[in-house]
Design an enzyme around this catalytic site. Structure first.
Site, mmCIF file in Angstrom:
data_model
loop_
_atom_site.group_PDB
_atom_site.id
_atom_site.type_symbol
_atom_site.label_atom_id
_atom_site.label_comp_id
_atom_site.label_asym_id
_atom_site.label_seq_id
_atom_site.Cartn_x
_atom_site.Cartn_y
_atom_site.Cartn_z
ATOM 1 N N ASP A 188 16.879 -0.165 -3.108
ATOM 2 C CA ASP A 188 17.519 -0.794 -1.948
ATOM 3 C C ASP A 188 18.004 0.237 -0.935
ATOM 4 O O ASP A 188 18.955 -0.017 -0.201
ATOM 5 C CB ASP A 188 18.699 -1.654 -2.418
ATOM 6 N N ASP B 217 21.189 -0.753 -6.412
ATOM 7 C CA ASP B 217 20.920 0.312 -7.381
ATOM 8 C C ASP B 217 20.758 1.677 -6.733
ATOM 9 O O ASP B 217 20.619 2.680 -7.421
ATOM 10 C CB ASP B 217 19.690 -0.014 -8.227
ATOM 11 N N ASP C 222 22.814 -7.080 -4.585
ATOM 12 C CA ASP C 222 21.527 -7.266 -5.236
ATOM 13 C C ASP C 222 21.788 -7.986 -6.565
ATOM 14 O O ASP C 222 22.896 -7.911 -7.104
ATOM 15 C CB ASP C 222 20.888 -5.893 -5.471
#
Length: 769
Positions: A660, A656, A466
């Site tokens: 997600d 995180d 991410d």
């Protein structure tokens, strides 16, 4: 403490924590892997509390089939035999009402999960009987008695007995005595040294446990006496007992090393109450209480500093040796050590929800998720001993069928096989190696939820990441102001007035950037336009502060800026003033870590919900060539599944741990960064990085590879030595004395080698062992 099963939903768990006071009868709760620990108030019974929890969760829209389950924990002092451990666990699982049982070999903890109908006292008695039969004299306690022990003092009687037998045996080999006297003395020595082994073997035979180390050593030594090798029988049993003693010593020393590495919990906390300082257990303190942490003491609970400043040592938690300066308003984690001055800390989390409790829970329960090598070795051990025993029988049968050996030589070689047939070197060293690797990772703020994930980490070939909060800081900074010089100050003022009362991260960044100008002014009719920005009036002018869509709504003409980052445009009535450009800054050392991962042949892909241009800019800045923007959570899952289907190696995702969760769960290995306090993060991921430093992934892979090497070394060494000694034994080139080394000697060396996995230092790319 009650435990609830069936509530493995992080959303519901977080909701219960946040609204705990709204659930009638609920006092405390904490997550324990697949179970939820809860403590009820005295004014409600357990069934009523369970119903209250069900009712409360209805507003979330989730319907979980939850029920109580009980988990009893015991510590088995001095249980160091891997084969015996497997038999104890197998027998405990057969007890009616027991649902699961697991023994953490590295810390000596036995966990037994059972239904509520099984009384804990009855269960303990059944466990006591099983343990007494398989490992007589083993001490069982309800808590870990981590007192400083003198192993030699505790076993003074055993040491004197073995020494006396050794001296007597040497004397028998030197002196010349009548045969009857010699045999009588040797038999007496044998009974002295072999008494415990013979008794345990007899008890196990009665219980149907035939292929047991005690049984095999008994048969081998008794067989030696029968064929006239009484000195050999005494020597074998003597060196077996000596080897067992040093093996126990090595295992206990290994356990102490692991315990010391994870010795994070403070023994007490200094609670400030009504002007007095009370020394209490950390579990007593409540959220909002103020505690005192003196220099040299561990911080017992997570919280905010309300008075004092100084340096704290965070190495226990983050693995970083550099002291951290903290002052009033800073949040500190439990487990850190106060180095310099008195600190007043306002408790932010009860002990069960704090950093130390999370770490201990993660590491101690990691043993329940076995590495593939552990599972393979367990299966191998089940067939290894029967196979070697069968070979020993074949030696006698075949040698007599073809008249290859005398009956005495054939039996002697078969008995030598029996001595080598114990699988302890395998079943003991492998789990110790894996757990030591998990311990090494935890010392570096890398918390692995099981040996399977530690082992798999070295096999990752593709990592999806991410963007926000992973490779970037997640904090926006104003990097440019695009405006005519005469409009710049006016642009900044209008932006400041629009954002000064907002809590949005971008708004805060703009306010921080403009605060030095000390702008003043009032706004009228301020209106927030969701997803676009802010419109307000000042001195009769209509002010627009927001994105391009906001300006288009007001009919403002403007030039499309070719500048990556978040663009906040400003206009007065129909006149365009310009824009502020904000970027989410890339974390320090990310580029170097990405390059290190690429050098190892790992492909990196960046996934983000941000605009494509912003994602591209961040990716190119850190050296990532493969990137995708404007992705929803389900789009990220699709991208990951495409890579998984190619089967080019294991796929990991780094995020995180909350936003997600779907893609973290779908990856072969889900890694969440920078948050151990959230049950959502811990629940959704397989590995939790306490810091937001991406280089921890590289360290984790190093530790995984090193642990795997040690596991392979132990297996290869133990198996290789045993095969060599089996061949030599079958050829009559070694006696039973040497065979003892192939059993306890190999185990001792393998255990000591396992502890090398605990020694990891970041000072270089290499592992110091």
């Amino acid at each position: 403490m009650l435990k609830i099963r069936g509530l493995d939903c992080p959303i519901c768990t977080e909701d219960l924590k946040e609204h705990r006071k709204q659930v009638g009868g609920l006092k405390t709760l904490s997550k324990d892997f697949d179970l939820l620990n809860i403590e009820k108030k005295d004014d409600v019974d357990s069934d009523e509390l369970l119903e209250n929890i069900r009712d409360h969760l209805k507003h979330v829209g989730h319907d979980h089939d939850i029920s109580y389950v009980e988990v009893d924990e015991y510590y088995l002092k001095d249980l160091t035999c891997g084969d015996c451990t497997a038999k104890i666990i197998s027998n405990i699982k057969k007890i009616q009402g027991v649902e699961d049982a697991n023994f953490n070999f590295a810390i000596g903890k036995l966990s037994v999960q059972h239904d509520l109908n099984l009384n804990s006292e009855v269960l303990f008695k059944d466990i006591r009987k099983i343990v007494d039969r398989i490992e007589p004299g083993l001490e069982i306690t309800s808590r870990d008695l981590r007192i400083k022990r003198n192993i030699f003092q505790e076993n003074k009687g055993e040491i004197l007995k073995l020494s006396a037998v050794f001296i007597a045996l040497v004397a028998m080999m030197v002196l010349t005595l009548p045969a009857a006297v010699e045999f009588t003395v040797l038999l007496l020595l044998y009974l002295i040294v072999a008494k415990d082994v013979l008794k345990t073997a007899f008890d196990n035979i009665r219980a149907g446990e035939i292929f047991d180390e005690n049984f095999l050593m008994s048969i081998a030594s008794i067989g030696a006496i029968i064929i006239g090798e009484a000195p050999e029988a005494v020597a074998v049993m003597l060196f077996y007992e000596i080897g067992e003693f040093f093996e126990d010593l090595a295992v206990e020393s290994s356990r102490d090393s692991i315990r010391n590495a994870l010795n994070l919990k403070a023994e007490y906390t200094n609670l400030l109450k009504d002007g007095k300082v009370l020394q209490v257990d950390p579990k007593v303190a409540e959220v909002g209480d103020v505690i005192l942490v003196r220099p040299g003491e561990k911080i017992p609970l997570d919280g905010e500093i309300v008075k004092g400043d100084g340096f704290i040592d965070t190495s226990n938690i983050t693995g970083e040796s550099m002291p951290l300066y903290v002052s009033e308003g800073d949040y500190v984690n439990s487990g850190c050590i106060n180095k310099s001055a008195l600190l007043h800390v306002k408790v932010g989390k009860v002990y069960e929800d704090g950093t130390v409790a999370k770490i201990i829970n993660l590491v101690e329960n990691a043993s329940s998720r076995k590495a593939k090598s552990e599972r393979i070795i367990t299966k191998f051990a089940r067939v290894y001993t029967p196979t070697v025993v069968a070979l020993s029988v074949l030696i006698v049968v075949i040698s007599q069928m073809f008249n290859l050996l005398s009956p005495r030589d054939a039996v002697f070689r078969a008995l030598t096989f029996l001595v080598i047939s114990c699988p302890c070197a395998f079943v003991l060293s492998v789990p110790l190696s894996v757990f030591a690797g998990i311990g090494a990772a935890s010392k570096r703020a890398i918390f692995v939820k099981g040996g399977n994930f530690l082992e798999s980490l070295a096999k990752v070939k593709h990592i999806f990441m991410d963007k926000t909060g992973t490779i970037t800081k997640g904090v926006f900074e104003v990097v440019d102001v695009i405006a005519k010089e005469e409009d710049r100050t006016q642009l900044l003022k209008y932006a400041y007035l629009a954002e000064k009362n907002s809590t949005h991260p971008i708004a805060k960044s703009i306010v921080n950037y403009t605060k030095s100008y000390e702008f003043e002014g009032e706004v009228q009719d301020l209106q927030e336009v969701p997803g676009k920005g802010v419109i307000y009036f000042q001195d009769g002018n209509k002010i627009y502060v927001g994105n391009k869509s906001l300006l288009e709504t007001g009919g403002v003409e403007f030039e499309d800026l070719n500048s990556p980052g978040v663009q906040v445009h400003v206009a007065v009535d129909k006149r365009y003033l310009g824009a502020l450009i904000l970027k989410d800054a890339v974390k320090d050392s990310v580029k170097e870590s990405i390059q290190e991962l690429k050098n190892r042949g790992i492909k990196i892909t960046l996934l983000s919900g941000d605009l494509e241009d912003n994602v591209k800019a961040a990716a190119l800045e850190v050296g990532i060539d493969d990137y995708y923007g404007r992705l929803l959570p389900q789009d990220k899952v699709e991208k990951l599944e495409e890579a998984t289907e190619k089967k080019d190696g294991l796929v990991a995702f780094v995020g995180d741990g909350v936003n997600d969760a779907p893609v973290l769960a779908r990856a072969d290995i889900g890694i969440s960064m920078g948050d151990l306090g959230s049950d959502s993060a811990v629940e959704a991921s397989d590995i939790v990085l306490l810091t937001d430093d991406i280089s921890k992934i590289v360290e984790g892979i190093d530790i995984s590879e090193h642990t795997r090497k040690i596991v392979i070394q132990n297996i290869a060494f133990a198996l290789g030595i045993k095969i060599v000694f089996l061949i030599l034994g079958s050829l009559g080139m070694i006696g039973m004395w040497a065979a003892v080394f192939a059993d306890v000697g190999v185990t001792l060396i393998a255990v000591l080698n396992s502890m090398r996995a605990l020694n990891y230092h970041k000072s270089s790319k290499d592992l110091k062992v």
